[in-house]
Design a protein around this motif. Structure first.
Motif, PDB file in Angstrom:
ATOM      1  N   VAL A 129       0.842  -1.205   0.000  1.00 20.89           N
ATOM      2  CA  VAL A 129       0.000   0.000   0.000  1.00 20.89           C
ATOM      3  C   VAL A 129       0.876   1.253   0.000  1.00 20.89           C
ATOM      4  O   VAL A 129       0.607   2.234  -0.715  1.00 20.89           O
ATOM      5  N   ALA A 133       0.887   4.246  -2.729  1.00 25.06           N
ATOM      6  CA  ALA A 133       0.651   5.635  -2.323  1.00 25.06           C
ATOM      7  C   ALA A 133       1.768   6.547  -2.830  1.00 25.06           C
ATOM      8  O   ALA A 133       1.518   7.670  -3.307  1.00 25.06           O
ATOM      9  N   LEU A 143      -6.266   4.345   0.478  1.00 22.51           N
ATOM     10  CA  LEU A 143      -6.171   3.142  -0.343  1.00 22.51           C
ATOM     11  C   LEU A 143      -6.679   1.915   0.410  1.00 22.51           C
ATOM     12  O   LEU A 143      -6.599   1.840   1.631  1.00 22.51           O
ATOM     13  N   VAL A 150      -4.141  -3.242  -5.043  1.00 20.32           N
ATOM     14  CA  VAL A 150      -4.327  -2.014  -4.280  1.00 20.32           C
ATOM     15  C   VAL A 150      -5.291  -1.118  -5.057  1.00 20.32           C
ATOM     16  O   VAL A 150      -5.154  -0.955  -6.279  1.00 20.32           O
ATOM     17  N   GLN A 152      -7.645   2.633  -5.204  1.00 27.17           N
ATOM     18  CA  GLN A 152      -8.092   3.941  -4.721  1.00 27.17           C
ATOM     19  C   GLN A 152      -9.495   4.155  -5.283  1.00 27.17           C
ATOM     20  O   GLN A 152      -9.665   4.450  -6.472  1.00 27.17           O
TER      21      GLN A 152
END
Length: 720
Positions: A129, A133, A143, A150, A152
């Protein structure tokens, strides 16, 4: 309590690997973005993220049929937020420096690894994660993850774990003690049934077990051991053996059971195992065994009778004044109970393959305790533990036998004697039966006192077993917390020891498999004298819910009562009924109560149904496997009790040749139905390989009494 594995951020290591980035968390988890050309069989610590976004998870503990090869990866996969379909599982090698404790024994895998393996998965997820990011320039808190991706949600961006693995390796490792673990309500893998990863291969007969090991250029070793345990080689003549074409030599070794400098095993090495085995007929051996030929089953019986008629040599637990309480008791109940030596009788005989080359030893070993085998083999081979590489094979039955590593010690010495040649040492069935590490026999003289109200006010036991210098031999211990000692006001558990030449060892649910029979059968007698059934005597004796400190684990009376009440409810228990028996036991952190229903037809006993209620904590990680383990425990326990299992010794030697002398449970003797219920409580989950076994033995004995009116106080239960 069972030891746990502590992971920390301090020892995180960053490394690299051909084809991808590798991150080792406390030498315990690796993320690798493997290229399409990376070898498929390379496993770095616990986790490898593959180019196709599948994830290979290493199963670190030995697999002996207890399902740990699936269970441990389930914990990691859950916290990584993988879909189970993405998971691939591989057995790791034995390397405790890298993986932490690797042992199959004591039902310890779950309590040891419940938190650490989840932390491994959670840390891996967190770093993925963080990588996403940083790549997207967003707050990691925005997230989420799902099925190895992963996400968003606000932007619709997604990235597979495979695409992020290299970047994840560059992130600052998290503090494993502070990683966020999932709320159990969010579990998607834990608590769901997953089949054994090896089952399809086993059904097809694919080579998985130690006995299946094949190494190019491999030769074979057959063992010759002194019939009387503890005997050593005085001299041998191998001229006749060496004259046989294909025989390469005879190697004298120490199995680890006799003093250093002695040899108790000769290994004939040939180009085929059959040739090596047949060559044993030509080997002339003189044994130094005069000190060990006086031991026999008949002598043990005589000596035990004298011991329990006298005063105990030592007391393992004493509370109150049992003699005074017995003198004032309204009723006194006495009985003698006994049980025999037992073999492990694993279907795969002991074996190990070794290759010594360039000062290093490589082993392919079906060991339940490879770390112990590493240390002992290194010692007898004159090597350091780091000189050994141990490949863990699947084990075709262990039950505690493979916690002792004599087969590794022997194979290592033979391999060193024949450098450059892989040598597979294999016991035949007779070798396996006659040179086991046996469950020790025991004899008990019990006395209980009842108050006028039927309460159990006093308990004494004089236990005769095997030991020396005031200490028991391996697996002959009686715990100070042996139930019902902790909840009876006046208790004396005394022990006396006698000598044996036999090697002894732990058998599935060690100590418990014998003590449950003794104490729960005897308590059924006590309950009858009190005008009660056993479950009701148990409830009254347990008292209010509370934790009682113990030598190895706390005993919770409320959890004990919970499974007693549960099995009585599901089985429709109505008190003493013909053909029904009850048993309870607390073993390896698990609480189990069981009811056995039996019938007789044409003089033959039939187990119709067994009801099981168990408390192994808040989570049953893999319900399918948990059910299988409970069923296996019940069947094995019934086998110990009713099919004539006992080991007989004459002139220091064991007489059993094969399964004709030590029968296993057959399909037609197994219960028609086994009903299992798990009582979930707010405690960490515990293991299941052993605790369901002990209660079924006294439950069967008590059922036989209820049906026939004859009390059986000796195993195996000879019902005629």
């Amino acid at each position: 309590m069972t030891q746990t594995v502590a992971l920390s951020r301090r020892s995180f290591l960053v490394a690299s690997m051909a084809g991808g980035a590798v991150l080792t968390l406390d030498a315990s988890v690796v993320l690798a973005a493997a290229s399409a050309t990376a070898p498929a069989d390379v496993l770095n610590a616990f986790v490898r993220i593959n180019a196709d976004n599948t994830v290979t998870i290493g199963a670190k503990n030995p697999e002996i049929g207890q399902g740990v090869k699936v269970m441990l990866p389930m914990l990691i996969a859950e916290e990584m937020d993988l879909a189970w379909e993405q998971v691939r599982i591989e057995q790791t090698d034995a390397d405790e420096k890298l993986y932490g404790p690797q042992v199959a024994g004591g039902s310890s895998a779950t309590p040891r690894n419940w938190i650490p393996m989840r932390q491994v998965g959670a840390a891996a997820r967190e770093m993925l994660v963080m990588a996403a990011a940083k790549k997207w320039g967003v707050d990691p808190a925005t997230l989420s993850t799902a099925s190895g991706t992963v996400v968003q949600t606000s932007s619709g961006k997604t990235a597979t774990f495979a695409s992020l693995a290299k970047d994840a390796a560059a992130q600052t490792p998290p503090d494993l003690a502070k990683v966020t673990l999932k709320d159990p309500a969010a579990f998607k893998i834990i608590g769901t049934s997953k089949p054994g990863v090896d089952v399809p291969k086993i059904v097809k007969g694919e080579p998985l077990f130690g006995i299946d090991t094949r190494v190019p250029g491999m030769v074979h070793g057959a063992v010759v051991k002194c019939p009387a345990h503890g005997g050593t080689v005085a001299s041998f003549d191998d001229a006749g053996v060496k004259a046989i074409p294909g025989v390469l030599g005879v190697v004298a070794v120490n199995s680890g059971f006799v003093p250093e400098g002695k040899a108790d095993t000769l290994v004939i090495v040939a180009d085929s195992w059959w040739k090596a085995s047949k060559a044993r007929e030509k080997l002339a051996v003189k044994w130094d065994d005069t000190a060990v030929t006086s031991f026999s089953t008949a002598k043990y019986e005589i000596d035990a009778a004298k011991l329990i008629a006298g005063t105990p040599q030592t007391s393992v637990f004493k509370a109150g004044d049992p003699d005074a309480a017995l003198a004032k008791a309204a009723k006194v109940v006495t009985a003698d109970y006994e049980y025999p030596f037992l073999a492990h009788a694993s279907l795969e005989p002991q074996n190990c393959t070794g290759l010594f080359k360039d000062g290093k030893l490589e082993l392919w070993a079906p060991s339940q305790a490879p770390a112990g085998g590493r240390a002992e083999t290194a010692k007898f081979c004159g090597l350091t533990p780091d000189d050994l590489t141990i490949h863990l094979t699947r084990i075709g039955g262990g039950f505690g036998r493979r916690l002792l590593n004599d087969y590794m010690v022997i194979a290592g010495q033979v391999a060193k004697a024949m450098p450059g040649k892989p040598v597979k040492v294999l016991f035949d069935r007779t070798d396996d039966f006659r040179h086991d590490f046996y469950r020790p026999a025991g004899w008990h003289r019990l006395t209980a006192g009842l108050g006028a109200d039927g309460a159990l006010v006093a308990l004494k036991d004089h236990f005769a077993t095997f030991g020396a210098d005031g200490k028991p031999v391996r697996a002959a211990q009686m715990s100070p917390g042996e139930y019902p000692a902790p909840v009876v006001p006046n208790v004396d558990l005394g022990v006396s020891y006698m000598a044996t030449n036999l090697a002894t060892g732990w058998l599935r649910a060690p100590s418990s498999n014998a003590m449950a029979f003794v104490f729960q059968s005897f308590l059924d007698e006590v309950a009858e004298a009190a005008g009660l059934d056993l479950p009701e005597l148990m409830r009254r004796t347990l008292g209010e819910p509370r934790e009682i400190p113990g030598e190895r684990a706390k005993f919770h009376t409320g959890r004990a009562r919970g499974v007693i009440d549960a099995v009585c409810k599901t089985a429709g228990w109505k008190g003493r009924e013909k053909g029904r028996g009850f048993g309870f036991y607390f073993s390896h952190l698990g609480y189990f109560a069981e009811v056995v229903d039996i019938s007789m037809a044409d003089g033959a006993l039939k187990v119709d149904k067994v009801w099981v209620a168990g408390d192994i904590g808040a989570h049953v990680i893999n319900p399918l496997n948990a059910m299988n383990q409970a069923h296996g425990c019940v069947i094995e326990g019934l086998g110990q009790a009713m099919v004539g299992q006992k080991i007989v010794q004459e002139a220091g030697a064991i007489t059993a040749d094969n399964f004709g002398d030590f029968a296993l449970m057959r399909i037609d003797a197994a219960p028609r139905e086994i009903a299992v219920e798990f009582v979930k409580t707010d405690f960490p989950p515990t293991g299941l390989g052993e605790p369901a076994l002990p209660p079924v033995i006294p439950a069967l004995a008590n059922a036989i009494y209820s049906l026939t009116g004859k009390r059986h106080r000796r195993l195996p239960l000879e019902v005629v």
